[in-house]
Scaffold this active site. Structure first.
Site, PDB file in Angstrom:
ATOM      1  CB  SER A   1      -0.909  -0.003   1.240  1.00 13.90           C
ATOM      2  OG  SER A   1      -1.699   1.158   1.285  1.00 13.90           O
TER       3      SER A   1
ATOM      4  CE  LYS B   1      -4.489  -0.173   0.393  1.00 16.18           C
ATOM      5  NZ  LYS B   1      -5.318  -0.621   1.537  1.00 16.18           N
TER       6      LYS B   1
ATOM      7  CE  LYS C   1      -4.243   4.177   2.164  1.00 14.72           C
ATOM      8  NZ  LYS C   1      -5.396   3.556   2.846  1.00 14.72           N
TER       9      LYS C   1
ATOM     10  CG  ASP D   1      -7.950   2.545   0.550  1.00 17.78           C
ATOM     11  OD1 ASP D   1      -9.148   2.855   0.657  1.00 17.78           O
ATOM     12  OD2 ASP D   1      -7.242   2.228   1.523  1.00 17.78           O
TER      13      ASP D   1
ATOM     14  CD  GLU E   1      -9.534  -0.831   0.914  1.00 17.15           C
ATOM     15  OE1 GLU E   1      -9.622  -1.282   2.068  1.00 17.15           O
ATOM     16  OE2 GLU E   1      -8.456  -0.698   0.307  1.00 17.15           O
TER      17      GLU E   1
ATOM     18  CG  ASP F   1     -11.150  -0.796   5.088  1.00 16.89           C
ATOM     19  OD1 ASP F   1     -11.364  -1.344   6.189  1.00 16.89           O
ATOM     20  OD2 ASP F   1     -10.117  -0.137   4.869  1.00 16.89           O
TER      21      ASP F   1
ATOM     22  CE  LYS G   1      -7.723  -2.118   6.675  1.00 15.55           C
ATOM     23  NZ  LYS G   1      -7.775  -0.622   6.631  1.00 15.55           N
TER      24      LYS G   1
ATOM     25  N   GLY H   1      -4.128  -3.778   5.985  1.00 16.97           N
ATOM     26  CA  GLY H   1      -3.137  -3.420   6.991  1.00 16.97           C
ATOM     27  C   GLY H   1      -3.461  -2.108   7.675  1.00 16.97           C
TER      28      GLY H   1
END
Length: 388
Positions: A152, A178, A180, A205, A230, A255, A279, A307
């Protein structure tokens, strides 16, 4: 301090807790991690050590941040709830814990506070696996010897900086990248990534940075052949996500909206997503995480393990969980060296061409390095069982 059982040692699985220690730990990330909700470099977190009457230690980690960016929990609220409400349910109970699944039942009357609950439940699972002489992965029902992992990447200062990082992680063999995203750092950035890396497994994400008013804008994400987007909408939403999913070819992954088995069931029934990120801290522990996994397997819905910038203790629990069969997508459990100059476990978590070898030792499979733990500990508080 606690001791550890060697592999093959089969003691009783009943757990009579003797004491507990809460460690407030501060470690500095190698680089600041930026998401739509803010930047993090100094990582404060709680470690929980539970010790049973036989002297066996189990470890858990709270993934709550110092401020309620991700959800309503914080490090301080976790400490308070653990000390005043959760620990008494374990330390002062007349009956032993016969299986870790009982822990979530003992906590059921205490609303939410899932990250606090998970920290204690993880430690119980660790003790249970050690006392029964098996790796935590086997205790959970996992069958994999290796797990695939991705990485990530937080929001960077410039697109060239981001492309350089992606190149580095692709070269290291990570199975999925991944990034952001947020308004102003999304479509143009993804277009550049795809221009340089047309074939990598890529996901985005959003950490709840958008609304349905952005529907036409979000439709543009379909051109990038993403594995998933996400949590683009509100952190507690499953209604608007269902509407958005109908408009996108790209799978949505939930998530922050999924706190329990019931949340997962309702989201899938509504069509709010096609993938779920599990998670441990967010859903209240390994027992609930496994329930969600089992339901998603029944429904044919892929899951993966997200994570939360964990130390090696939390990372070890993520590895064990990911050995379950329906974790078919690479998770965020990257190497210790991805975030830390030195981790607090021995050995550190390492990644070889995008895979982590699952440890075979009893319990979480790693040992806490107490010298490094002392180095990074801000404060500790110890508690005794009333019947110890």
């Amino acid at each position: 301090m606690g001791r550890n059982l060697k592999q093959g040692d089969k003691g009783t699985s009943e757990i009579y807790l003797h004491s507990a220690i809460i460690y407030h730990v501060l470690m500095k990330l190698k680089e600041p991690f930026a998401a739509s909700f803010g930047n993090i470099q100094d990582k404060h977190f709680l470690l929980v050590e539970l010790i049973d009457r036989d002297g066996v230690s189990g470890w858990g980690e709270s993934v709550a941040f110092t401020a309620p960016w991700y959800n309503e929990e914080t490090l301080e609220t976790n400490h308070f709830v653990i000390e005043h409400f959760l620990l008494p349910e374990l330390l002062h109970a007349p009956e032993p814990i016969r299986h870790p699944d009982e822990v979530s039942a003992r906590f059921r009357h205490i609303r939410r506070n899932n990250m606090a609950k998970a920290a204690l439940e993880e430690a119980v699972w660790d003790i249970y696996a050690r006392k029964t002489g098996q790796p935590l992965a086997h205790a959970l029902g996992g069958r994999k010897n290796q797990i695939d992992v991705g990485v990530s990447i937080g929001i960077q200062k410039t697109v060239p900086d981001l492309l350089h990082l992606i190149e580095n992680y692709v070269t290291q063999g990570y199975k999925r990248i991944k990034i952001k995203i947020k308004p102003g750092w999304d479509v143009g950035v993804l277009r550049e990534i795809r221009r340089h890396f047309p074939d990598i497994a890529l996901m985005a994400d959003a950490n709840s940075a958008y609304t349905l008013n952005d529907l036409d804008h979000l439709k543009q994400l379909d051109e990038f052949d993403l594995m998933m987007v996400e949590q683009p909408l509100d952190h507690d939403d499953i209604i608007d996500h269902a509407r958005l999913q109908k408009e996108l070819r790209t799978p949505l992954c939930l998530d922050e909206s999924i706190h329990s088995f019931e949340d997962a069931r309702k989201a899938l029934e509504l069509g709010s997503c096609r993938i779920i990120n599990i998670k441990i801290g967010r859903v209240g522990g390994l027992t609930e995480a496994k329930r969600i996994h089992d339901f998603c397997m029944q429904e044919g819905v892929p899951v993966w393990c997200g994570g939360m910038l964990e130390s090696g203790v939390g990372r070890a629990h993520n590895i064990a969980l990911t050995t379950l069969d329906q974790f078919t997508l690479p998770g965020d459990t990257s190497a210790s060296s991805r975030y830390w100059e030195e981790d607090i476990i021995t050995p550190e978590v390492t990644v070889d061409r995008g895979t982590i070898t699952v440890p075979a030792a009893p319990g979480i499979g790693y040992e806490v390095n107490r010298d490094l733990l002392r180095k990074y500990t801000v404060s500790t508080r110890a508690y005794q069982a009333s019947n110890s």
